[in-house]
Write a protein that holds these residues in place. Structure first.
Motif, PDB file in Angstrom:
ATOM      1  N   GLY A  60     106.684  -2.381  11.896  1.00  8.97           N
ATOM      2  CA  GLY A  60     106.677  -3.014  13.283  1.00  8.97           C
ATOM      3  C   GLY A  60     106.600  -1.961  14.366  1.00  8.97           C
ATOM      4  N   ASP A  61     107.164  -0.515  13.734  1.00 11.84           N
ATOM      5  CA  ASP A  61     107.121   0.522  14.753  1.00 11.84           C
ATOM      6  C   ASP A  61     105.607   0.852  15.093  1.00 11.84           C
ATOM      7  N   TRP A  62     105.565   1.756  15.937  1.00  6.52           N
ATOM      8  CA  TRP A  62     104.228   2.240  16.145  1.00  6.52           C
ATOM      9  C   TRP A  62     104.219   3.863  16.151  1.00  6.52           C
ATOM     10  N   LEU A  63     103.072   4.416  15.916  1.00  5.33           N
ATOM     11  CA  LEU A  63     102.660   5.909  16.053  1.00  5.33           C
ATOM     12  C   LEU A  63     101.938   6.120  17.174  1.00  5.33           C
ATOM     13  N   TYR A  64     102.187   7.103  18.030  1.00  3.36           N
ATOM     14  CA  TYR A  64     101.677   7.357  19.229  1.00  3.36           C
ATOM     15  C   TYR A  64     101.099   8.867  19.187  1.00  3.36           C
ATOM     16  N   PHE A  65      99.801   8.890  19.086  1.00  2.00           N
ATOM     17  CA  PHE A  65      98.857   9.912  19.051  1.00  2.00           C
ATOM     18  C   PHE A  65      98.516  10.538  20.228  1.00  2.00           C
ATOM     19  N   VAL A  66      99.097  11.679  20.794  1.00  2.00           N
ATOM     20  CA  VAL A  66      98.373  12.172  22.080  1.00  2.00           C
ATOM     21  C   VAL A  66      97.908  13.683  21.878  1.00  2.00           C
ATOM     22  N   GLN A 107     103.066  -2.629   7.303  1.00  2.00           N
ATOM     23  CA  GLN A 107     103.197  -3.019   6.132  1.00  2.00           C
ATOM     24  C   GLN A 107     104.087  -2.044   5.551  1.00  2.00           C
ATOM     25  N   PRO A 108     104.934  -2.343   4.709  1.00  2.00           N
ATOM     26  CA  PRO A 108     105.822  -1.226   3.961  1.00  2.00           C
ATOM     27  C   PRO A 108     105.189  -0.548   3.063  1.00  2.00           C
ATOM     28  N   LYS A 109     104.634   0.653   3.379  1.00  2.00           N
ATOM     29  CA  LYS A 109     103.543   1.345   2.394  1.00  2.00           C
ATOM     30  C   LYS A 109     103.513   2.825   3.008  1.00  2.00           C
ATOM     31  N   PRO A 110     103.108   3.623   2.309  1.00  2.00           N
ATOM     32  CA  PRO A 110     102.797   5.124   2.956  1.00  2.00           C
ATOM     33  C   PRO A 110     101.390   4.795   3.526  1.00  2.00           C
ATOM     34  N   TYR A 111     101.474   5.604   4.652  1.00  2.00           N
ATOM     35  CA  TYR A 111     100.212   5.548   5.537  1.00  2.00           C
ATOM     36  C   TYR A 111      99.806   7.195   5.674  1.00  2.00           C
TER      37      TYR A 111
END
Length: 168
Positions: A60-66, A107-111
């Motif tokens: 549910g978290d987000w990665l924010y790429f700038v 999902q609970p996994k490595p990205y």
């Protein structure tokens, strides 16, 4: 007779609302938006491995790429492509053209993510391990039940008490 039916109905509603309030107050967690690289953002010659080790990523978290949209991009890749800095056969192109792109961790996994165009070899790659959020166990209530009220949302509790006071 009619009054007792209303009281039973009201007591049932109060019990359902109180239970729902306790469950939502205990189980909720707001998603976090992680700025990839922190103040360094998405750029070459930065250790994203160290950055990601200092974070905890939940479903549910987000990665924010700038990043500079004229130079870089962001691709989701598999582990092999990540290890070899290969963008061939990427999973998903996160780049939307503005240089401010978000990716939800569903999902609970490595990205695994990298920048193409050879920038991966200059450190522009990051792996994040996503886990399920498991709320901390709640303390056991006292025998008298005095501590049960702690888990109830104060607004909901106020409404329940006001409705109960009016109808009982």
């Amino acid at each position: 007779m009619r009054r007792s039916g209303g009281v039973v109905w009201l007591n049932t509603v109060v019990a359902v609302v109180a239970t729902a309030a306790m469950l939502t107050g205990v189980m909720c967690r707001n998603p976090v938006r992680h700025l990839v690289g922190g103040k360094e953002r998405w750029k070459p010659n930065f250790n994203y491995t160290d950055w990601s080790r200092q974070q905890v990523f939940y479903v549910g978290d987000w990665l924010y790429f700038v990043y500079d949209k004229h130079l870089f991009n962001v691709l989701e890749v598999n582990e092999t492509s990540y290890s070899n800095c290969t963008d061939y056969g990427f999973i998903f192109n996160i780049t939307r053209g503005a240089g401010r792109d978000v990716f939800e961790l569903t999902q609970p996994k490595p990205y695994y993510f990298l920048a193409s165009g050879g920038y991966c070899y200059n450190g522009m790659k990051v792996a994040v391990n996503v886990v399920e959020f498991v709320p901390a166990p709640q303390p056991s209530p006292a025998i008298s039940g005095c501590y049960m009220i702690i888990g109830i949302n104060p607004l909901i509790l106020s409404i329940i008490i006001a409705v109960w006071a009016i109808f009982v």
